[in-house]
Design an enzyme around this catalytic site. Structure first.
Site, PDB file in Angstrom:
ATOM      1  N   ALA A 315       7.065 -76.594  66.884  1.00 45.47           N
ATOM      2  CA  ALA A 315       8.148 -77.007  65.993  1.00 45.47           C
ATOM      3  C   ALA A 315       9.505 -76.731  66.635  1.00 45.47           C
ATOM      4  CB  ALA A 315       8.033 -76.272  64.665  1.00 45.47           C
ATOM      5  N   ILE A 318      14.274 -71.956  67.412  1.00 44.25           N
ATOM      6  CA  ILE A 318      14.054 -70.768  68.233  1.00 44.25           C
ATOM      7  C   ILE A 318      12.655 -70.225  67.972  1.00 44.25           C
ATOM      8  CG2 ILE A 318      14.836 -68.406  68.693  1.00 44.25           C
ATOM      9  CD1 ILE A 318      17.648 -69.322  67.843  1.00 44.25           C
ATOM     10  N   GLY A 320       9.651 -67.973  67.210  1.00 42.37           N
ATOM     11  CA  GLY A 320       9.590 -66.738  66.446  1.00 42.37           C
ATOM     12  C   GLY A 320       8.923 -65.606  67.203  1.00 42.37           C
ATOM     13  N   MET A 321       9.217 -64.378  66.776  1.00 40.57           N
ATOM     14  CA  MET A 321       8.625 -63.193  67.392  1.00 40.57           C
ATOM     15  C   MET A 321       7.308 -62.799  66.735  1.00 40.57           C
ATOM     16  SD  MET A 321      11.941 -60.790  68.204  1.00 40.57           S
ATOM     17  CE  MET A 321      12.781 -61.026  66.640  1.00 40.57           C
ATOM     18  N   ASP A 371       7.530 -72.352  49.274  1.00 47.25           N
ATOM     19  CA  ASP A 371       6.144 -72.035  48.941  1.00 47.25           C
ATOM     20  C   ASP A 371       5.256 -72.372  50.141  1.00 47.25           C
ATOM     21  OD1 ASP A 371       4.030 -71.178  47.454  1.00 47.25           O
ATOM     22  OD2 ASP A 371       3.923 -72.930  46.156  1.00 47.25           O
TER      23      ASP A 371
END
Length: 593
Positions: A315, A318, A320-321, A371
């Site tokens: 996607a 940035i 993700g961690m 959600d």
């Protein structure tokens, strides 16, 4: 297994679903009393308990089936016969579509989400599509302005089942007519009529009258949020008559409505006309049938996949961690996997992350948290996965993936609505759009905090922008309750050198948050800093956060509005009554929830 046992098992599953939905309706039917008594904490508890009902009853049925089969293993043919018997029970069953989802849930619980094939499960429905296109009994009542709109609206409001007195019904009717006249024109109004749902839609501190406004040019939504004052008097807060406004009211970032729906498929079909942009999954989600909404969401995904030659890709945004996020380029949802190992600064477990996502599912999302649907053993065709994503999956989540040759199975993932990451949005916009985005971001933070939610990581990359321009939080791994945080002021520096040191000159304990530090990463962009200081400077003060904590601890539940503050009748037309607490949001900057 003895013959005849298949029918008994099928009947047991359906009876279990009957029990579950009966309890679902029972909890829902208490919404009016909770509203009239202003028991807002009971509203929140009912929302949580209703969500838990489904899994609880699935567990009860699974235990019954284990007793019936005496723990003996079953072969594939036996399971197919059970499904055949179950299918024969559905043609005359009023909630057939959710009963199919319940069957799927029981199967998955029994067999630990293995062998999920169309032969064994209701991947697609066994019944005709939109079986309740002709509604078996009226869901709504028609009102015509034979004697004008004032008596029409008086009849509508007087027919409501609410037992509380009105603060000023005639005034509210004047406001509704004023809005309709401004929207439709004085000449068109006499040629319009209204159809109103028999049941009110309850959520948060409002009872929503939901209707259809038929005009010479087509059908529009007709939504009236009804609130109560602190003195227990009813008033209409606004009137919404556009599909965009209705879409936000029924949005994916909001809590589920409490609406009494013994025939949910019929209600969903009735709602389609005023919510043309909503999918079947979104409509079921809005009325609280979230498990069947998950089924419909998966069906929508399969239909998209069948008609597309796109490949799954990472996607945009940035990386993700904690989560690995991928999507299909044209699909409106993203798929999120918890990584096997997190970045060093993320001191948490996968179980903690899952608990955070469950918290969001059960909490009042106030229109500011997306959600999610949770899936296990999710199968992907390797030919449809971009090689770069495949390499990333093997690098970041090898323990979550099983390679079956032509397919991979992902042990656990979430599906969530796709949005434009806020950091990307802010890079692309200027002028009023930039100002609106910063205002929306600050309002999202305020409204989450007022609902006892602290996002934890407030970086722009953890928020998304919806198609309606709303800012929604979607990264939940650091989320916590406001009451768990210790908001502190940064102590004065002891020496000038302190402010240049790499380490703080003051002690920091777990749970400590210093709002002054927010300024460093939220205002670094010279285009954004002045706007933030103008609209949301109080977010950098610890006393602002502590004041919110005090209100929460005192039991105060804030009002949540699914529309901009300027749309409220009290703002647009108010001249003949003093303002009261029911009309005062916690901050002048709050626009829409």
């Amino acid at each position: 297994m003895p013959r005849g046992l298949e029918l008994l098992i099928a009947q047991t599953i359906l009876q279990g679903f009957d029990a579950q939905y009966g309890r679902f309706l029972e909890v829902t039917s208490g919404a009016q009393q909770r509203f009239e008594q202003a028991d807002w904490h009971a509203v929140q508890q009912a929302m949580k308990s209703r969500i838990h009902l489904y899994d609880h009853h699935v567990g009860l049925v699974v235990e019954q089936l284990r007793c019936i089969t005496d723990g003996k293993s079953t072969d594939a043919d036996f399971l197919l016969r059970v499904k055949e018997h179950y299918t024969r029970l559905l043609p005359d069953y009023p909630r057939f579509e959710i009963a199919e989802s319940f069957f799927n849930s029981v199967y998955c619980r029994l067999f630990d989400h293995r062998s999920l094939t169309p032969e064994r499960l209701f991947i697609f429905s066994s019944q005709p599509e939109r079986r309740f296109r002709t509604i078996p009994r009226p869901l709504a009542k028609d009102f015509f302005p034979d004697h004008g709109w004032e008596p029409l609206l008086m009849r509508i409001l007087s027919d409501l089942p609410l037992c509380l007195p009105w603060q000023n019904k005639s005034r509210d009717i004047r406001y509704i007519i004023a809005h309709l006249t401004e929207t439709l024109g004085e000449d068109a109004l006499p040629r319009c009529h209204v159809q109103v749902a028999n049941e009110l839609f309850y959520r948060n501190k409002a009872a929503w009258l939901v209707g259809k406004l038929t005009t010479p040019d087509g059908t529009l939504p007709f939504l009236l949020p009804i609130h109560r004052t602190d003195e227990g008097e009813l008033f209409v807060d606004t009137c919404l008559t556009t599909t965009a406004e209705a879409s936000i009211v029924f949005g994916f970032a909001r809590s589920y409505f409490m609406v009494y729906a013994p025939l949910p498929a019929a209600l969903v079909e009735w709602l389609r006309e005023i919510l043309p942009g909503k999918t079947t999954a979104e409509l079921y989600m809005a009325i609280g049938c979230q498990k069947h909404a998950k089924t419909e969401s998966y069906r929508e995904y399969l239909c998209y996949l069948a008609e597309s030659d796109e490949k799954f890709i990472e996607a945009p945004g940035i990386r993700g961690m904690v989560m690995l996020v991928f999507t299909l380029p044209g699909f409106d949802r993203v798929f999120k996997i918890i990584k096997d190992k997190f970045a060093p600064q993320k001191e948490m477990s996968a179980a903690h992350v899952r608990a955070c996502y469950q918290l969001v599912k059960e909490h009042d999302r106030v229109g500011r948290m997306a959600d999610t649907q949770e899936f296990e053993n999710f199968v992907l065709d390797k030919r449809q996965i971009d090689p770069a994503l495949m390499a990333l999956l093997r690098q970041e989540a090898p323990e979550k993936i099983t390679d079956l040759g032509e397919h991979i199975v992902i042990r656990h993932l979430y599906i969530e609505r796709r949005m434009v990451p806020l950091n990307i949005w802010l890079e692309q916009v200027e002028g009023q759009q930039l100002r609106d985005a910063i205002e929306e971001y600050g309002n999202a933070i305020r409204q989450l905090a007022a609902a006892n939610i602290f996002p934890g990581d407030m970086l722009f990359k953890n928020f998304g922008v919806t198609r309606h321009g709303r800012v929604v939080f979607y990264d939940y791994d650091e989320i916590c309750y406001m009451t768990e945080v210790n908001f502190r002021d940064i102590p004065p520096a002891r020496y000038p050198e302190d402010e240049l040191a790499s380490e703080p000159w003051y002690s920091v304990s777990p749970g400590d948050v210093f709002p002054e530090e927010f300024r460093h990463w939220l205002c670094a962009d010279p285009r954004i800093g002045p706007l933030f200081e103008e609209m949301h400077a109080d977010l950098f003060r610890a006393d602002y956060w502590r004041a919110l904590q005090t209100r929460i601890k005192e039991g105060h539940v804030e009002d949540v509005y699914a529309y901009r503050r300027r749309q409220r009748f009290s703002v647009r037309y108010e001249t003949d009554r003093r303002p009261d607490k029911a009309f005062a949001p916690p901050s002048g900057n709050v626009r829409r929830a």
